[in-house]
Scaffold this motif. Structure first.
Motif, mmCIF file in Angstrom:
data_model
loop_
_atom_site.group_PDB
_atom_site.id
_atom_site.type_symbol
_atom_site.label_atom_id
_atom_site.label_comp_id
_atom_site.label_asym_id
_atom_site.label_seq_id
_atom_site.Cartn_x
_atom_site.Cartn_y
_atom_site.Cartn_z
ATOM 1 N N GLY A 39 57.276 -27.114 7.901
ATOM 2 C CA GLY A 39 56.209 -26.164 8.172
ATOM 3 C C GLY A 39 55.175 -26.147 7.062
ATOM 4 O O GLY A 39 55.459 -26.520 5.913
ATOM 5 N N ALA A 40 53.978 -25.689 7.388
ATOM 6 C CA ALA A 40 52.898 -25.626 6.393
ATOM 7 C C ALA A 40 53.232 -24.676 5.252
ATOM 8 O O ALA A 40 52.790 -24.872 4.122
ATOM 9 N N LYS A 41 54.037 -23.643 5.519
ATOM 10 C CA LYS A 41 54.388 -22.645 4.501
ATOM 11 C C LYS A 41 55.836 -22.813 4.011
ATOM 12 O O LYS A 41 56.412 -21.899 3.448
ATOM 13 N N GLU A 42 56.384 -23.990 4.214
ATOM 14 C CA GLU A 42 57.783 -24.235 3.832
ATOM 15 C C GLU A 42 57.925 -24.586 2.354
ATOM 16 O O GLU A 42 57.119 -25.330 1.787
ATOM 17 N N HIS A 94 60.404 -15.802 2.651
ATOM 18 C CA HIS A 94 61.325 -15.296 3.663
ATOM 19 C C HIS A 94 62.441 -16.294 3.941
ATOM 20 O O HIS A 94 62.293 -17.492 3.699
ATOM 21 N N SER A 95 63.531 -15.789 4.509
ATOM 22 C CA SER A 95 64.512 -16.698 5.086
ATOM 23 C C SER A 95 63.858 -17.334 6.311
ATOM 24 O O SER A 95 62.889 -16.788 6.868
ATOM 25 N N TYR A 100 55.731 -17.172 2.799
ATOM 26 C CA TYR A 100 56.310 -18.514 2.796
ATOM 27 C C TYR A 100 57.724 -18.401 3.352
ATOM 28 O O TYR A 100 58.226 -17.305 3.587
ATOM 29 N N PHE A 101 58.360 -19.545 3.563
ATOM 30 C CA PHE A 101 59.767 -19.494 3.974
ATOM 31 C C PHE A 101 60.549 -20.624 3.323
ATOM 32 O O PHE A 101 59.985 -21.642 2.904
ATOM 33 N N ASN A 131 60.034 -27.026 13.755
ATOM 34 C CA ASN A 131 58.909 -26.708 12.879
ATOM 35 C C ASN A 131 58.289 -25.414 13.401
ATOM 36 O O ASN A 131 57.764 -25.385 14.522
ATOM 37 N N PRO A 132 58.329 -24.321 12.651
ATOM 38 C CA PRO A 132 57.838 -23.039 13.153
ATOM 39 C C PRO A 132 56.340 -23.005 13.419
ATOM 40 O O PRO A 132 55.848 -22.063 14.033
#
Length: 217
Positions: free
Chosen positions: A78-81, A103-104, A119-120, A148-149
């Protein structure tokens, strides 16, 4: 229990310079990179301490972005992973630019809106050899890729598996208009598409929402 070195004292909080934001051990923060063209580093604060001159330093544990890992960014990231690494460091508290929330994975997928501070993390990363924990995760769709979220997926009413519209010959617009969806192989009870042994590195809970999240600009 480790003792603070002579002349140093542990602090419970630190107020980010020029703001009213308070940082405590356990918080996640954005730290200024040496290269201004790069995005801020993300770290988890483990400890805050000041020396006899009141210079404040933080012991932190770094998060890595996928492109900073040995394997690089992959399609399902993900872009925020972020990856929680085993890389610890001590930095001046003045390099902290702001706070963020890591985040989880499960909680991230439940967010109604994803802000710039969100983010996660779903993996821990060992920087020395590039290994991940967990090292294998569930896969979905005909393409057999981890979730991928950021990508929209639709669930088959028959087999309950999740699919990318493009893999099923649909546009995203067409998928959003569906009342229900049946995949081409829904009569088959073959669960191998979701085998935990099918793909190394990346997971998702069944209750994940179908629609990708919209990130605030």
């Amino acid at each position: 229990m480790a003792k603070t070195k002579p002349g140093k004292k542990d602090l419970e909080t630190y107020t980010i310079r020029g703001t009213a934001k308070v940082v405590r051990p356990g918080d996640c923060v954005l730290m200024r990179p040496s290269d201004s063209d790069k995005p801020p580093y993300v770290a988890r604060v483990e400890k805050i301490e000041a020396d006899h001159r009141n210079n404040v330093k933080v012991r932190c544990r770094w998060y890595y972005r996928p492109e900073e890992s040995i394997g690089g960014r992959r399609q399902f990231h993900g872009a925020k992973e972020l990856f929680l690494s085993d890389h610890f460091d001590v930095q001046s508290a003045h390099t902290i630019e702001g706070k963020c929330i890591v985040h989880s994975f499960k909680n991230y997928t439940k967010l109604e809106n994803v802000g710039t501070e969100d983010y996660f993390c779903r993996f821990e990363y060992k920087a020395s050899n590039g290994s991940f924990t967990p090292d294998r995760v569930a896969v979905y769709c005909k393409c057999e890729m981890p979730y991928n979220p950021d990508d929209l997926m639709v669930q088959c009413e028959g087999c309950k598996d999740w699919f990318h519209p493009s893999c099923m010959g649909m546009t995203i617009e067409e998928a959003k208009k569906l009342d229900q969806f049946l995949c081409s192989e829904c009569s088959s009870d073959d669960d191998t598409r979701r085998s935990l042994n099918s793909f190394p590195v990346s997971p998702i809970a069944d209750e994940t929402k179908a629609l990708a999240k919209r990130r605030k600009r």
